[in-house]
Design a protein around this motif. Structure first.
Motif, PDB file in Angstrom:
ATOM      1  N   GLU A 423       0.838  -1.187   0.000  1.00  0.00           N
ATOM      2  CA  GLU A 423       0.000   0.000   0.000  1.00  0.00           C
ATOM      3  C   GLU A 423       0.886   1.254   0.000  1.00  0.00           C
ATOM      4  O   GLU A 423       0.654   2.204  -0.732  1.00  0.00           O
ATOM      5  CB  GLU A 423      -0.848  -0.065   1.277  1.00  0.00           C
ATOM      6  N   ARG A 424       1.890   1.230   0.826  1.00  0.00           N
ATOM      7  CA  ARG A 424       2.810   2.354   0.969  1.00  0.00           C
ATOM      8  C   ARG A 424       3.469   2.714  -0.364  1.00  0.00           C
ATOM      9  O   ARG A 424       3.506   3.868  -0.776  1.00  0.00           O
ATOM     10  CB  ARG A 424       3.880   1.936   1.985  1.00  0.00           C
ATOM     11  N   LEU A 425       3.970   1.695  -1.034  1.00  0.00           N
ATOM     12  CA  LEU A 425       4.634   1.919  -2.320  1.00  0.00           C
ATOM     13  C   LEU A 425       3.620   2.370  -3.362  1.00  0.00           C
ATOM     14  O   LEU A 425       3.884   3.263  -4.166  1.00  0.00           O
ATOM     15  CB  LEU A 425       5.343   0.631  -2.772  1.00  0.00           C
ATOM     16  N   LYS A 426       2.441   1.754  -3.325  1.00  0.00           N
ATOM     17  CA  LYS A 426       1.389   2.108  -4.272  1.00  0.00           C
ATOM     18  C   LYS A 426       1.044   3.594  -4.137  1.00  0.00           C
ATOM     19  O   LYS A 426       0.955   4.315  -5.135  1.00  0.00           O
ATOM     20  CB  LYS A 426       0.157   1.244  -3.994  1.00  0.00           C
ATOM     21  N   ASN A 427       0.888   4.053  -2.904  1.00  0.00           N
ATOM     22  CA  ASN A 427       0.587   5.464  -2.676  1.00  0.00           C
ATOM     23  C   ASN A 427       1.713   6.362  -3.188  1.00  0.00           C
ATOM     24  O   ASN A 427       1.463   7.413  -3.775  1.00  0.00           O
ATOM     25  CB  ASN A 427       0.379   5.735  -1.182  1.00  0.00           C
ATOM     26  N   ALA A 428       2.942   5.924  -2.951  1.00  0.00           N
ATOM     27  CA  ALA A 428       4.094   6.725  -3.383  1.00  0.00           C
ATOM     28  C   ALA A 428       4.118   6.845  -4.903  1.00  0.00           C
ATOM     29  O   ALA A 428       4.404   7.922  -5.451  1.00  0.00           O
ATOM     30  CB  ALA A 428       5.384   6.105  -2.865  1.00  0.00           C
ATOM     31  N   ILE A 429       3.798   5.772  -5.591  1.00  0.00           N
ATOM     32  CA  ILE A 429       3.774   5.819  -7.067  1.00  0.00           C
ATOM     33  C   ILE A 429       2.675   6.776  -7.533  1.00  0.00           C
ATOM     34  O   ILE A 429       2.879   7.607  -8.423  1.00  0.00           O
ATOM     35  CB  ILE A 429       3.541   4.409  -7.670  1.00  0.00           C
ATOM     36  N   GLU A 430       1.504   6.649  -6.891  1.00  0.00           N
ATOM     37  CA  GLU A 430       0.374   7.491  -7.242  1.00  0.00           C
ATOM     38  C   GLU A 430       0.736   8.974  -7.137  1.00  0.00           C
ATOM     39  O   GLU A 430       0.437   9.773  -8.016  1.00  0.00           O
ATOM     40  CB  GLU A 430      -0.771   7.205  -6.260  1.00  0.00           C
ATOM     41  N   GLN A 431       1.422   9.289  -6.036  1.00  0.00           N
ATOM     42  CA  GLN A 431       1.845  10.666  -5.807  1.00  0.00           C
ATOM     43  C   GLN A 431       2.755  11.152  -6.934  1.00  0.00           C
ATOM     44  O   GLN A 431       2.617  12.267  -7.434  1.00  0.00           O
ATOM     45  CB  GLN A 431       2.606  10.682  -4.486  1.00  0.00           C
ATOM     46  N   ARG A 432       3.703  10.297  -7.361  1.00  0.00           N
ATOM     47  CA  ARG A 432       4.618  10.678  -8.439  1.00  0.00           C
ATOM     48  C   ARG A 432       3.858  10.917  -9.731  1.00  0.00           C
ATOM     49  O   ARG A 432       4.144  11.848 -10.476  1.00  0.00           O
ATOM     50  CB  ARG A 432       5.687   9.597  -8.664  1.00  0.00           C
ATOM     51  N   LEU A 433       2.870  10.064 -10.008  1.00  0.00           N
ATOM     52  CA  LEU A 433       2.088  10.216 -11.234  1.00  0.00           C
ATOM     53  C   LEU A 433       1.358  11.557 -11.226  1.00  0.00           C
ATOM     54  O   LEU A 433       1.325  12.258 -12.231  1.00  0.00           O
ATOM     55  CB  LEU A 433       1.078   9.065 -11.372  1.00  0.00           C
ATOM     56  N   ARG A 434       0.801  11.896 -10.077  1.00  0.00           N
ATOM     57  CA  ARG A 434       0.089  13.167  -9.967  1.00  0.00           C
ATOM     58  C   ARG A 434       1.016  14.343 -10.216  1.00  0.00           C
ATOM     59  O   ARG A 434       0.663  15.310 -10.859  1.00  0.00           O
ATOM     60  CB  ARG A 434      -0.528  13.296  -8.568  1.00  0.00           C
ATOM     61  N   ARG A 435       2.251  14.233  -9.689  1.00  0.00           N
ATOM     62  CA  ARG A 435       3.190  15.353  -9.789  1.00  0.00           C
ATOM     63  C   ARG A 435       3.958  15.384 -11.113  1.00  0.00           C
ATOM     64  O   ARG A 435       4.815  16.228 -11.320  1.00  0.00           O
ATOM     65  CB  ARG A 435       4.217  15.262  -8.661  1.00  0.00           C
ATOM     66  N   GLY A 436       3.692  14.404 -11.968  1.00  0.00           N
ATOM     67  CA  GLY A 436       4.424  14.350 -13.232  1.00  0.00           C
ATOM     68  C   GLY A 436       5.882  13.956 -13.055  1.00  0.00           C
ATOM     69  O   GLY A 436       6.747  14.380 -13.810  1.00  0.00           O
ATOM     70  N   GLU A 437       6.167  13.147 -12.051  1.00  0.00           N
ATOM     71  CA  GLU A 437       7.525  12.642 -11.851  1.00  0.00           C
ATOM     72  C   GLU A 437       7.569  11.159 -12.208  1.00  0.00           C
ATOM     73  O   GLU A 437       6.542  10.521 -12.385  1.00  0.00           O
ATOM     74  CB  GLU A 437       7.942  12.862 -10.382  1.00  0.00           C
ATOM     75  N   GLN A 438       8.790  10.647 -12.305  1.00  0.00           N
ATOM     76  CA  GLN A 438       8.939   9.260 -12.752  1.00  0.00           C
ATOM     77  C   GLN A 438       9.321   8.313 -11.621  1.00  0.00           C
ATOM     78  O   GLN A 438       9.949   8.727 -10.642  1.00  0.00           O
ATOM     79  CB  GLN A 438      10.008   9.173 -13.836  1.00  0.00           C
ATOM     80  N   SER A 439       8.968   7.050 -11.807  1.00  0.00           N
ATOM     81  CA  SER A 439       9.320   6.028 -10.829  1.00  0.00           C
ATOM     82  C   SER A 439      10.027   4.863 -11.505  1.00  0.00           C
ATOM     83  O   SER A 439       9.752   4.551 -12.661  1.00  0.00           O
ATOM     84  CB  SER A 439       8.068   5.467 -10.149  1.00  0.00           C
TER      85      SER A 439
END
Ligand code: ADP
Ligand code: ZN
Ligand code: ZN
Length: 746
Positions: A423-439
């Protein structure tokens, strides 16, 4: 009457016949040296080969036999230098490979064949300048011809490509000019430069900081010193090692010597290549690039460009170590710990180790650079065989990213848990997608070995004798140690916490990609694995797309950890750090530590801070804890103690003897026979494990059986084992290989 002098003879290693050498007479008028490529008669046909020896006149083994003469010396400038011949012979003995196979690495196929097709273009060369009068008349009567003359007179050397003299129509005018004696049409060979499409703006050397000055000073000292030692440059990521390499290279070049730079793989580390190209952009052709995806034509051109001394700096992966650089002054092995330096197909040499040997043979300095050096190199530095130089501070002032270790044992109890992405990682990825950053998501995994792990407490079934994970064998329903042969039954419940959820570990990138697509239907997701990269240039294209932000999430195995220099990547997730630990390999912890440390040193290189999330069932594992603290010395100390206790490298050499066959009984029989014959003849101190199916018991339709050898010195056993392999006639469809200093035990 003339007394005929003693017959001059040569000993030739004929291509394609394993290690068979034949003696030939050397006719008058033909001069050869060791390393020359020649054409010789062989029974009723002609063959090519390499001159290995020139027995002293009259001292041939069979002086009275009338030897057939060699036919000619091959054209194409492909002879091998004395040093590279010595290197090939040494490596062949050490790695139990035919000399001929080593020579194929040194003179690659496109260079060997004489009938290659040079790429040419038509050029127009000014041969006579018209007088002013003539030119004015030409301008009035034939303006096109005059325009061409004008262009040629303005050009640097009075020469231009036909295609540059006006689209389509220039040829007839040039023909007329040629008739009148003003120009000549020529065919020019075009050098195929694999990086030719790109432009590089020249860069200036940076002012070095104190640590960098020290490091550069040591390298320059080693250039002069006859007693030089290899330099181990241990510098944290971002400490400015590359800048040191650049300035050292410039200095070596200015002294008229050549430089060889080995990198794990160009497509994965394009920034090293472009930094060299840029720094030396004012000397076109100075930097030659070799990489695995090059066409034969490109390879041919780069090889000859190096050979002729036009290119004096060579950058490439492990095979570039054999590049024909003349007057070699310096070798740099970047990311020296990287396991891609070990070739996993015959000849199974180690690029870093041979680079050290080549530097020694040619009187060149050598720098092994890494943020996380191999334990072999750290050990050599401790023994005083290498000189250790450290750079402990980042040159760019960047902060290290935040590293979180996520305990998956508690996550596993969470109902929403999907087993792979927390869940933690999933949220972190989601945040990056919103901010237009890459993972970047890494699946730390090698091969297909299946270890047994408890998801509740993290327990991994390991061997009592080797401390390495046991591998599950479905056929016998047993856990087996692949180093010593220990067998154990499969427990029904976890021996530590009694959980019945104990399960086999192992999951592919494909499965995770599907999962991610379900989680983030809008995101642009790209997977990198062996399937994807089988296509030529696929890797480079993906990396370019990622750099250009046409990909949001990059998912792959550890191979992508090398090219992590992307400013917009602010999140790196390691999906399962344990998988790298759950393999029967003495270097498993070392590789995991290196991977995690490299990853943690790279995320967030721009002005945004990076975050690293490491998912693991064994958060207390040394490799994970030391990596979280970026503590290379602590890890090395801890790990070297373990290696010494269990007599693993660098405290011994290990080799894997493997037999492969489509017929299981043949493979089984061959390995048992070899084992039986080897036991009495192996040198003292050499241990051999009883034959077993390999951890990957069947691959590519072939059954695999193996024995693991261990000895204080590899030279001692490789010759003995090679001899036994050659004496065994295992019949068709059985292949036997010996992997000396093995990096894979699968
Ligand atoms: P490494 O190869 O050790 O990872 P790099 O050579 O890539 O480190 O350097 C990291 C960053 O620091 C680069 O952006 C580089 O331009 C910068 N850098 C290196 N040396 C200096 C220096 N002496 N002064 C300022 N910046 C530097
Ligand atoms: Zn348990
Ligand atoms: Zn064991």
């Amino acid at each position: 009457m003339d007394q005929p002098g003693p017959q001059r003879t040569v000993r030739v290693l004929v291509d394609g016949l394993g290690d068979r050498v034949f003696d030939y007479a050397l006719p008058k008028g033909i001069e050869v040296q060791r390393g020359c490529r020649v054409e010789v008669p062989l029974r009723s046909r002609r063959a090519t080969g390499t001159v290995m020896e020139l027995p002293e006149a009259g001292k041939c083994d069979l002086p009275d036999v009338a030897l057939k003469p060699i036919i000619r010396v091959l054209e194409g400038d492909s002879e091998v230098s004395k040093e590279l011949m010595d290197l090939a012979e040494w490596a062949a003995r050490y790695y139990a490979a035919p000399v001929e196979q080593m020579l194929r690495c040194i003179v690659p196929e496109p260079v060997r064949s004489e009938n290659h097709d040079p790429k040419t273009r038509k050029v127009v060369r000014l041969t006579r300048r018209p007088s002013e009068d003539e030119f004015n008349r030409m301008k009035a009567r034939a303006p096109r011809q005059a325009a061409i003359i004008q262009t040629l007179m303005a050009s640097e050397n009075g020469c231009e490509a036909l295609s540059a003299l006006g689209r389509g129509g220039a040829l007839p005018s040039c023909r007329l000019l040629e008739k009148r004696g003003y120009v000549r049409l020529e065919l020019e060979t075009v050098h195929r430069d694999p990086a030719g499409r790109e432009d590089f703006a020249p860069t200036q050397p940076l002012t070095l900081n104190e640590e960098q000055k020290m490091a550069l000073g040591c390298v320059l000292e080693a250039l002069e010193d006859d007693d030089r030692k290899p330099i181990l440059l241990q510098g944290v990521t971002g400490s400015g090692k590359t800048e040191v390499y650049l300035q050292a290279a410039a200095e070596v070049i200015s002294r008229g010597r050549g430089v060889l730079i080995l990198v794990p793989e160009i497509s994965l580390t394009p920034q090293t290549m472009s930094r060299f190209k840029s720094r030396f952009a004012n000397s076109p052709g100075m930097v030659a690039i070799l990489h695995s995806a090059m066409s034969d034509g490109e390879r041919y051109d780069e090889w000859h460009s190096i050979r002729r001394g036009r290119a004096r700096i060579v950058i490439g992966p492990r095979s570039a170590l054999f590049a024909p650089v003349a007057n070699l002054g310096l070798i740099i092995v970047d990311e020296e710990h990287d396991s891609s330096y070990k070739q996993e197909s015959a000849p199974r040499y180690h690029g870093r180790d041979l680079a050290v040997l080549r530097a020694h043979m040619e009187g060149a300095a050598i720098v092994l650079g890494s943020a996380t050096p191999s334990l072999e190199s750290i050990h050599n530095a401790m023994l005083g065989k290498y000189k250790l130089v450290r750079m402990d501070h980042r040159a760019d002032g960047q902060r290290l990213p935040l590293t979180r270790v996520l305990d998956m044992r508690s996550e596993a109890k969470d109902k929403r848990f999907m087993g792979l992405v927390s869940e933690r990682l999933k949220n972190a990825i989601e945040q990056r997608l919103r901010r237009g950053e890459q993972s970047i998501l890494l699946l730390n995994r090698r091969g297909f070995a299946r270890a047994l792990q408890c998801p509740d407490c993290g327990y991994v079934a390991t061997c009592e004798h080797c401390s390495l994970p046991l591998t599950y064998h479905i056929t016998e329903n047993r856990l087996i140690c692949h180093i010593c042969g220990y067998h154990a039954v499969v427990p029904m419940e976890c021996p530590k916490c009694r959980s019945r959820a104990i399960q086999l570990q192992g999951s592919g990138t494909q499965k995770i990609e599907e999962l991610l697509k379900r989680f983030f239907p809008e995101a642009r997701i790209q997977r990198i694995d062996a399937d994807v990269t089988a296509r030529k240039n696929a890797l480079r294209d993906i990396m370019e797309a990622f750099r250009a932000h046409r990909i949001d999430i990059l998912l792959g195995t550890q191979m992508i950890s090398k090219g992590l220099d992307f400013p917009r990547v602010t999140l790196v997730g390691v999906l399962n750090a344990d998988l790298g630990l759950c393999i029967p390999d003495p270097r498993a912890a070392e590789r995991t530590f290196q991977l995690l440390t490299q990853v943690a040193g790279r995320a967030g290189r721009g002005n945004v801070e990076g975050e690293v999330i490491i998912q693991t069932y064994t958060p207390q594992a040394a490799a994970i804890q030391y990596a979280r603290r970026h503590d290379t010395d602590g890890f090395a100390k801890n790990e070297l103690e373990l290696r010494e206790r269990f007599a693993f490298p660098p405290f011994c050499h290990m080799a894997v003897l493997t037999v492969r066959s489509e017929k299981e009984d043949l493979a089984d029989f061959a390995i048992k026979t070899l084992y039986k014959r080897l036991q009495p003849v192996l040198p003292r101190g050499t241990e051999i494990s009883a034959p077993l199916p390999a951890p990957i018991a069947k691959a590519y339709g072939q059954y695999r059986y193996q024995c693991v050898l261990k000895a204080p010195r590899a030279r001692v056993f490789s010759e003995v084992v090679a001899k036994q392999i050659s004496l065994l006639s295992p019949g068709e469809n059985v292949t036997v290989t010996l992997d000396v200093d093995a990096y894979s035990f699968m």
